[in-house]
Enzyme design. Structure first.
Site, PDB file in Angstrom:
ATOM      1  N   VAL A 140       0.932  -1.118   0.028  1.00 38.17           N
ATOM      2  CA  VAL A 140       0.122  -0.094   0.104  1.00 38.17           C
ATOM      3  C   VAL A 140       0.897   1.381   0.052  1.00 38.17           C
ATOM      4  O   VAL A 140       0.851   2.327  -0.789  1.00 38.17           O
ATOM      5  CB  VAL A 140      -0.919  -0.110   1.209  1.00 38.17           C
ATOM      6  CG1 VAL A 140      -1.815   1.159   1.202  1.00 38.17           C
ATOM      7  CG2 VAL A 140      -1.718  -1.073   1.118  1.00 38.17           C
ATOM      8  N   ARG A 179      11.091  -1.804   7.625  1.00 37.92           N
ATOM      9  CA  ARG A 179      11.976  -2.536   8.421  1.00 37.92           C
ATOM     10  C   ARG A 179      13.393  -2.723   7.874  1.00 37.92           C
ATOM     11  O   ARG A 179      14.388  -2.671   8.812  1.00 37.92           O
ATOM     12  CB  ARG A 179      11.202  -4.008   8.627  1.00 37.92           C
ATOM     13  CG  ARG A 179      10.403  -3.958   9.857  1.00 37.92           C
ATOM     14  CD  ARG A 179       9.654  -5.548  10.131  1.00 37.92           C
ATOM     15  NE  ARG A 179       9.023  -5.672   8.751  1.00 37.92           N
ATOM     16  CZ  ARG A 179       7.858  -6.307   8.643  1.00 37.92           C
ATOM     17  NH1 ARG A 179       7.427  -6.728   9.571  1.00 37.92           N
ATOM     18  NH2 ARG A 179       7.384  -6.675   7.350  1.00 37.92           N
ATOM     19  N   LYS A 236     -13.782  -5.303   8.869  1.00 39.89           N
ATOM     20  CA  LYS A 236     -14.218  -4.250   7.985  1.00 39.89           C
ATOM     21  C   LYS A 236     -15.814  -4.094   8.195  1.00 39.89           C
ATOM     22  O   LYS A 236     -16.225  -3.009   8.347  1.00 39.89           O
ATOM     23  CB  LYS A 236     -14.119  -4.888   6.657  1.00 39.89           C
ATOM     24  CG  LYS A 236     -12.704  -4.747   6.289  1.00 39.89           C
ATOM     25  CD  LYS A 236     -12.305  -5.569   4.935  1.00 39.89           C
ATOM     26  CE  LYS A 236     -10.906  -5.403   4.222  1.00 39.89           C
ATOM     27  NZ  LYS A 236     -10.325  -6.292   3.217  1.00 39.89           N
TER      28      LYS A 236
HETATM   29  P1  NAP Z   1       3.071  -4.935   3.620  1.00 38.44           P
HETATM   30  O1  NAP Z   1       3.084  -5.088   2.228  1.00 38.44           O
HETATM   31  O2  NAP Z   1       3.454  -5.774   4.313  1.00 38.44           O
HETATM   32  O3  NAP Z   1       3.879  -3.588   3.986  1.00 38.44           O
HETATM   33  C1  NAP Z   1       4.070  -3.152   5.333  1.00 38.44           C
HETATM   34  C2  NAP Z   1       5.346  -2.290   5.657  1.00 38.44           C
HETATM   35  O4  NAP Z   1       5.394  -1.687   6.604  1.00 38.44           O
HETATM   36  C3  NAP Z   1       6.668  -2.708   4.953  1.00 38.44           C
HETATM   37  O5  NAP Z   1       7.453  -1.771   4.246  1.00 38.44           O
HETATM   38  C4  NAP Z   1       7.346  -3.063   6.233  1.00 38.44           C
HETATM   39  O6  NAP Z   1       8.580  -2.883   6.105  1.00 38.44           O
HETATM   40  C5  NAP Z   1       6.930  -1.875   7.149  1.00 38.44           C
HETATM   41  N1  NAP Z   1       7.047  -2.285   8.418  1.00 38.44           N
HETATM   42  C6  NAP Z   1       6.217  -3.145   9.189  1.00 38.44           C
HETATM   43  N2  NAP Z   1       6.530  -2.960  10.292  1.00 38.44           N
HETATM   44  C7  NAP Z   1       7.436  -2.052  10.624  1.00 38.44           C
HETATM   45  C8  NAP Z   1       8.262  -1.613  11.707  1.00 38.44           C
HETATM   46  N3  NAP Z   1       8.025  -1.975  13.082  1.00 38.44           N
HETATM   47  N4  NAP Z   1       9.007  -0.575  11.547  1.00 38.44           N
HETATM   48  C9  NAP Z   1       9.099  -0.009  10.352  1.00 38.44           C
HETATM   49  N5  NAP Z   1       8.533  -0.473   9.016  1.00 38.44           N
HETATM   50  C10 NAP Z   1       7.757  -1.548   9.176  1.00 38.44           C
HETATM   51  O7  NAP Z   1       1.536  -4.499   3.900  1.00 38.44           O
HETATM   52  P2  NAP Z   1       0.408  -3.853   2.966  1.00 38.44           P
HETATM   53  O8  NAP Z   1      -0.239  -5.141   2.204  1.00 38.44           O
HETATM   54  O9  NAP Z   1       1.113  -2.897   2.364  1.00 38.44           O
HETATM   55  O10 NAP Z   1      -0.399  -3.789   4.115  1.00 38.44           O
HETATM   56  C11 NAP Z   1      -0.560  -2.428   5.207  1.00 38.44           C
HETATM   57  C12 NAP Z   1      -1.625  -2.103   5.593  1.00 38.44           C
HETATM   58  O11 NAP Z   1      -2.690  -1.860   4.793  1.00 38.44           O
HETATM   59  C13 NAP Z   1      -2.314  -3.344   6.610  1.00 38.44           C
HETATM   60  O12 NAP Z   1      -3.016  -2.619   7.547  1.00 38.44           O
HETATM   61  C14 NAP Z   1      -2.988  -4.062   5.666  1.00 38.44           C
HETATM   62  O13 NAP Z   1      -4.111  -4.645   6.227  1.00 38.44           O
HETATM   63  C15 NAP Z   1      -3.977  -2.579   4.845  1.00 38.44           C
HETATM   64  N6  NAP Z   1      -4.484  -2.997   3.768  1.00 38.44           N
HETATM   65  C16 NAP Z   1      -3.674  -3.517   2.659  1.00 38.44           C
HETATM   66  C17 NAP Z   1      -4.197  -3.798   1.224  1.00 38.44           C
HETATM   67  C18 NAP Z   1      -3.493  -4.747   0.225  1.00 38.44           C
HETATM   68  O14 NAP Z   1      -4.214  -4.806  -0.667  1.00 38.44           O
HETATM   69  N7  NAP Z   1      -2.368  -4.941   0.569  1.00 38.44           N
HETATM   70  C19 NAP Z   1      -5.551  -3.236   1.092  1.00 38.44           C
HETATM   71  C20 NAP Z   1      -6.008  -2.402   2.308  1.00 38.44           C
HETATM   72  C21 NAP Z   1      -5.546  -2.307   3.283  1.00 38.44           C
HETATM   73  P3  NAP Z   1       9.633  -3.729   5.035  1.00 38.44           P
HETATM   74  O15 NAP Z   1       9.149  -3.567   3.636  1.00 38.44           O
HETATM   75  O16 NAP Z   1      10.957  -3.373   5.168  1.00 38.44           O
HETATM   76  O17 NAP Z   1       9.484  -5.224   5.669  1.00 38.44           O
HETATM   77  N1  HSE Z   2      -6.409  -8.945   2.864  1.00 36.62           N
HETATM   78  C1  HSE Z   2      -7.215  -7.911   2.533  1.00 36.62           C
HETATM   79  C2  HSE Z   2      -8.176  -8.681   1.367  1.00 36.62           C
HETATM   80  C3  HSE Z   2      -6.510  -6.803   1.952  1.00 36.62           C
HETATM   81  O1  HSE Z   2      -7.717  -9.686   0.816  1.00 36.62           O
HETATM   82  O2  HSE Z   2      -9.112  -8.098   1.507  1.00 36.62           O
HETATM   83  C4  HSE Z   2      -7.613  -5.819   1.637  1.00 36.62           C
HETATM   84  O3  HSE Z   2      -8.134  -5.220   2.834  1.00 36.62           O
END
Ligand code: NAP
Ligand code: HSE
Length: 426
Positions: free
Chosen positions: A12, A43, A203
């Site tokens: 995201v 991280r 959600k």
């Molecule tokens: P992700 O790809 O795993 O990214 C998480 C990011 O946070 C990574 O860059 C990670 O660093 C960083 N991070 C985690 N812990 C950290 C810490 N302690 N200190 C510094 N940086 C840290 O996750 P994502 O899919 O983008 O999701 C992020 C949020 O959006 C979540 O709450 C998820 O539920 C929500 N969300 C996701 C989606 C989706 O489609 N993916 C849709 C809607 C909502 P590194 O990269 O270095 O590991």
């Molecule tokens: N893991 C979630 C999904 C990301 O699959 O819908 C979007 O909130």
């Protein structure tokens, strides 16, 4: 110029940087100012990113961002409820607006965090937390604000929908499709949140709170995921004219709210039954407008970024829709017990192929005032067992469960009876 600090530069966070870059002219025109991402916390600073990082400062210390006086707005895009909560609290206390995509954080700690935002006269916005790119919270708050909302029912977990679609259309194995959803960035860091229904429950709690104007009550959501759905259920559903979807349903009936997420058979003729892959859709029924339907990508980098940046533009323009200052006037509304929820049910049974078995099953159902609307029996297998699917009439959950317990006690039943809700969405 507005300076942004991003906590998390994964799917995201990376999507946000890319969309801000590729749509810079439009976003500047709409917000009336330049938006600059100055810092991002990660991280692993050496990890390859999906977005350019040459114009921003990467740090492994996320607190340096929320405590940086030059940062105006913080985007919490790292996920989880531990450090993400501490960072959000600190940013709000420091007088910074926070935008998050973190449904787990909002569903579990949102009441307190929103109160903290109010106390500090800043906004905490979370459009991206529900249904990815679909502006469903803004639709409820703005477009439908003249209505009493009667029902919200939606496919709100993209990963589950992707898995169910691939199982149905390609006969693929559950675990194999889940791995692909993880590789595509759809799944949560812990994918049990997706397949056990927890993400959808987060959600739904948020949707219900905004739809009915009540506090967040995540602990009241009855939660079941898709992990127990088998290929046989998908095949039976298809034969009976239904699609299996993982639905979140919130209804307000006689002053009480029911909130439940579970696999659901939906008649194939319904629009929701035809929402496939990672797409989400939310059906909202208002007492003035009637049924309305919202459809779009439920997960993924740029789709989710679209919702994050819409919140950003709202804050910059001062046109915030889900205004936290109004939130605290929300009432506490009681929840309906699961037992009293009425539903049509699909039952799948594996029973010894003996004379009278089917009539024994239907007699037990009849003794509990449950009638059988349809029955399908597959050919007897090598173990001499019959695979049977039954559709009931509309009954109270407690009556159905009692009848199934009685059926289950019979020696001719070879495995746990599978129970799935059916929703006609009328
Ligand atoms: P992700 O790809 O795993 O990214 C998480 C990011 O946070 C990574 O860059 C990670 O660093 C960083 N991070 C985690 N812990 C950290 C810490 N302690 N200190 C510094 N940086 C840290 O996750 P994502 O899919 O983008 O999701 C992020 C949020 O959006 C979540 O709450 C998820 O539920 C929500 N969300 C996701 C989606 C989706 O489609 N993916 C849709 C809607 C909502 P590194 O990269 O270095 O590991
Ligand atoms: N893991 C979630 C999904 C990301 O699959 O819908 C979007 O909130």
């Amino acid at each position: 110029m507005v300076n942004i600090g991003i906590l998390g530069l994964g799917t995201v966070g990376g999507g946000v940087v890319n969309v801000l870059t590729k749509n810079q002219a439009e976003i500047t025109r709409r917000s009336g100012t330049n938006i600059k991402v100055t810092h991002a916390a990660v991280r692993d600073i050496n990890q390859e990113r999906i977005c350019p990082t040459d114009n921003l400062e990467l740090t492994q210390d996320p607190f340096s961002i929320v405590n940086n006086d030059n940062i105006d707005i913080v985007l919490e895009l790292m996920g989880g409820t531990g450090i993400a909560k501490e960072l959000t609290e600190q940013a709000l206390k420091n007088g910074k607006h926070v935008i998050t995509a973190n449904k787990a954080l909002i569903a579990t700690d949102g009441n307190d965090l929103l109160a903290l935002a109010k106390e500090n006269n800043v906004h905490l916005l979370f459009e991206a937390a529900v249904a990815g790119g679909i502006p469903i919270l803004k639709s409820l708050e703005q477009g439908l604000s003249a209505n009493q909302i009667e029902m919200v029912a939606g496919i709100i977990n993209g990963t589950s929908n992707f898995i169910l679609t691939e199982m149905r259309d390609k006969g693929r194995d559950f675990d194999d499709v889940l791995k692909e959803a993880q590789a595509l960035g759809y799944a949560e860091a812990d994918p049990t949140f997706d397949v056990e229904g927890i993400d959808a429950a987060h959600k739904l709690a948020i949707l219900a709170s905004i739809a009915f104007g009540c506090e967040l009550q995540f602990d009241k959501v009855s939660t079941e995921g898709i992990s127990q759905i088998q290929g046989e259920d998908v095949a039976f559903a298809t034969e009976l004219g239904y699609s299996i979807k993982h639905l979140g349903i919130a209804k307000k009936i006689d002053g009480k709210i029911q909130m439940r997420v579970h696999p659901t058979l939906i008649p194939k003729t319904r629009l929701l039954a035809n929402v496939d892959g990672v797409m989400n859709a939310v059906l909202v029924k208002g007492n003035a407008v009637g049924p309305t339907l919202y459809y779009g990508a439920g997960a993924g980098d740029e789709a989710t970024a679209s919702a994050v940046i819409a919140d950003l533009i709202d804050i910059i323009k001062g046109t915030v829709s889900n205004d936290v200052l109004g939130w605290q006037s929300f009432e506490s509304i009681p929840c309906q017990s699961n037992d009293s929820i009425e539903s049509i049910f699909y039952l799948r049974l594996l029973a010894s192929d003996e004379p009278g078995v089917l009539s024994d099953i239907t007699s037990i159902l009849a003794n509990h005032n449950i009638s059988v609307e349809a029955v399908v029996q597959k050919q007897v297998d090598e173990q001499n067992n019959a695979h049977i699917a039954i559709i009931t009439n509309k009954v109270k959950t407690i009556e159905l469960n009692t009848a199934v317990e009685e059926i289950q006690k019979n020696n001719f039943i070879q495995e746990t009876v599978k129970i799935i809700h059916i929703e006609t969405l009328d």
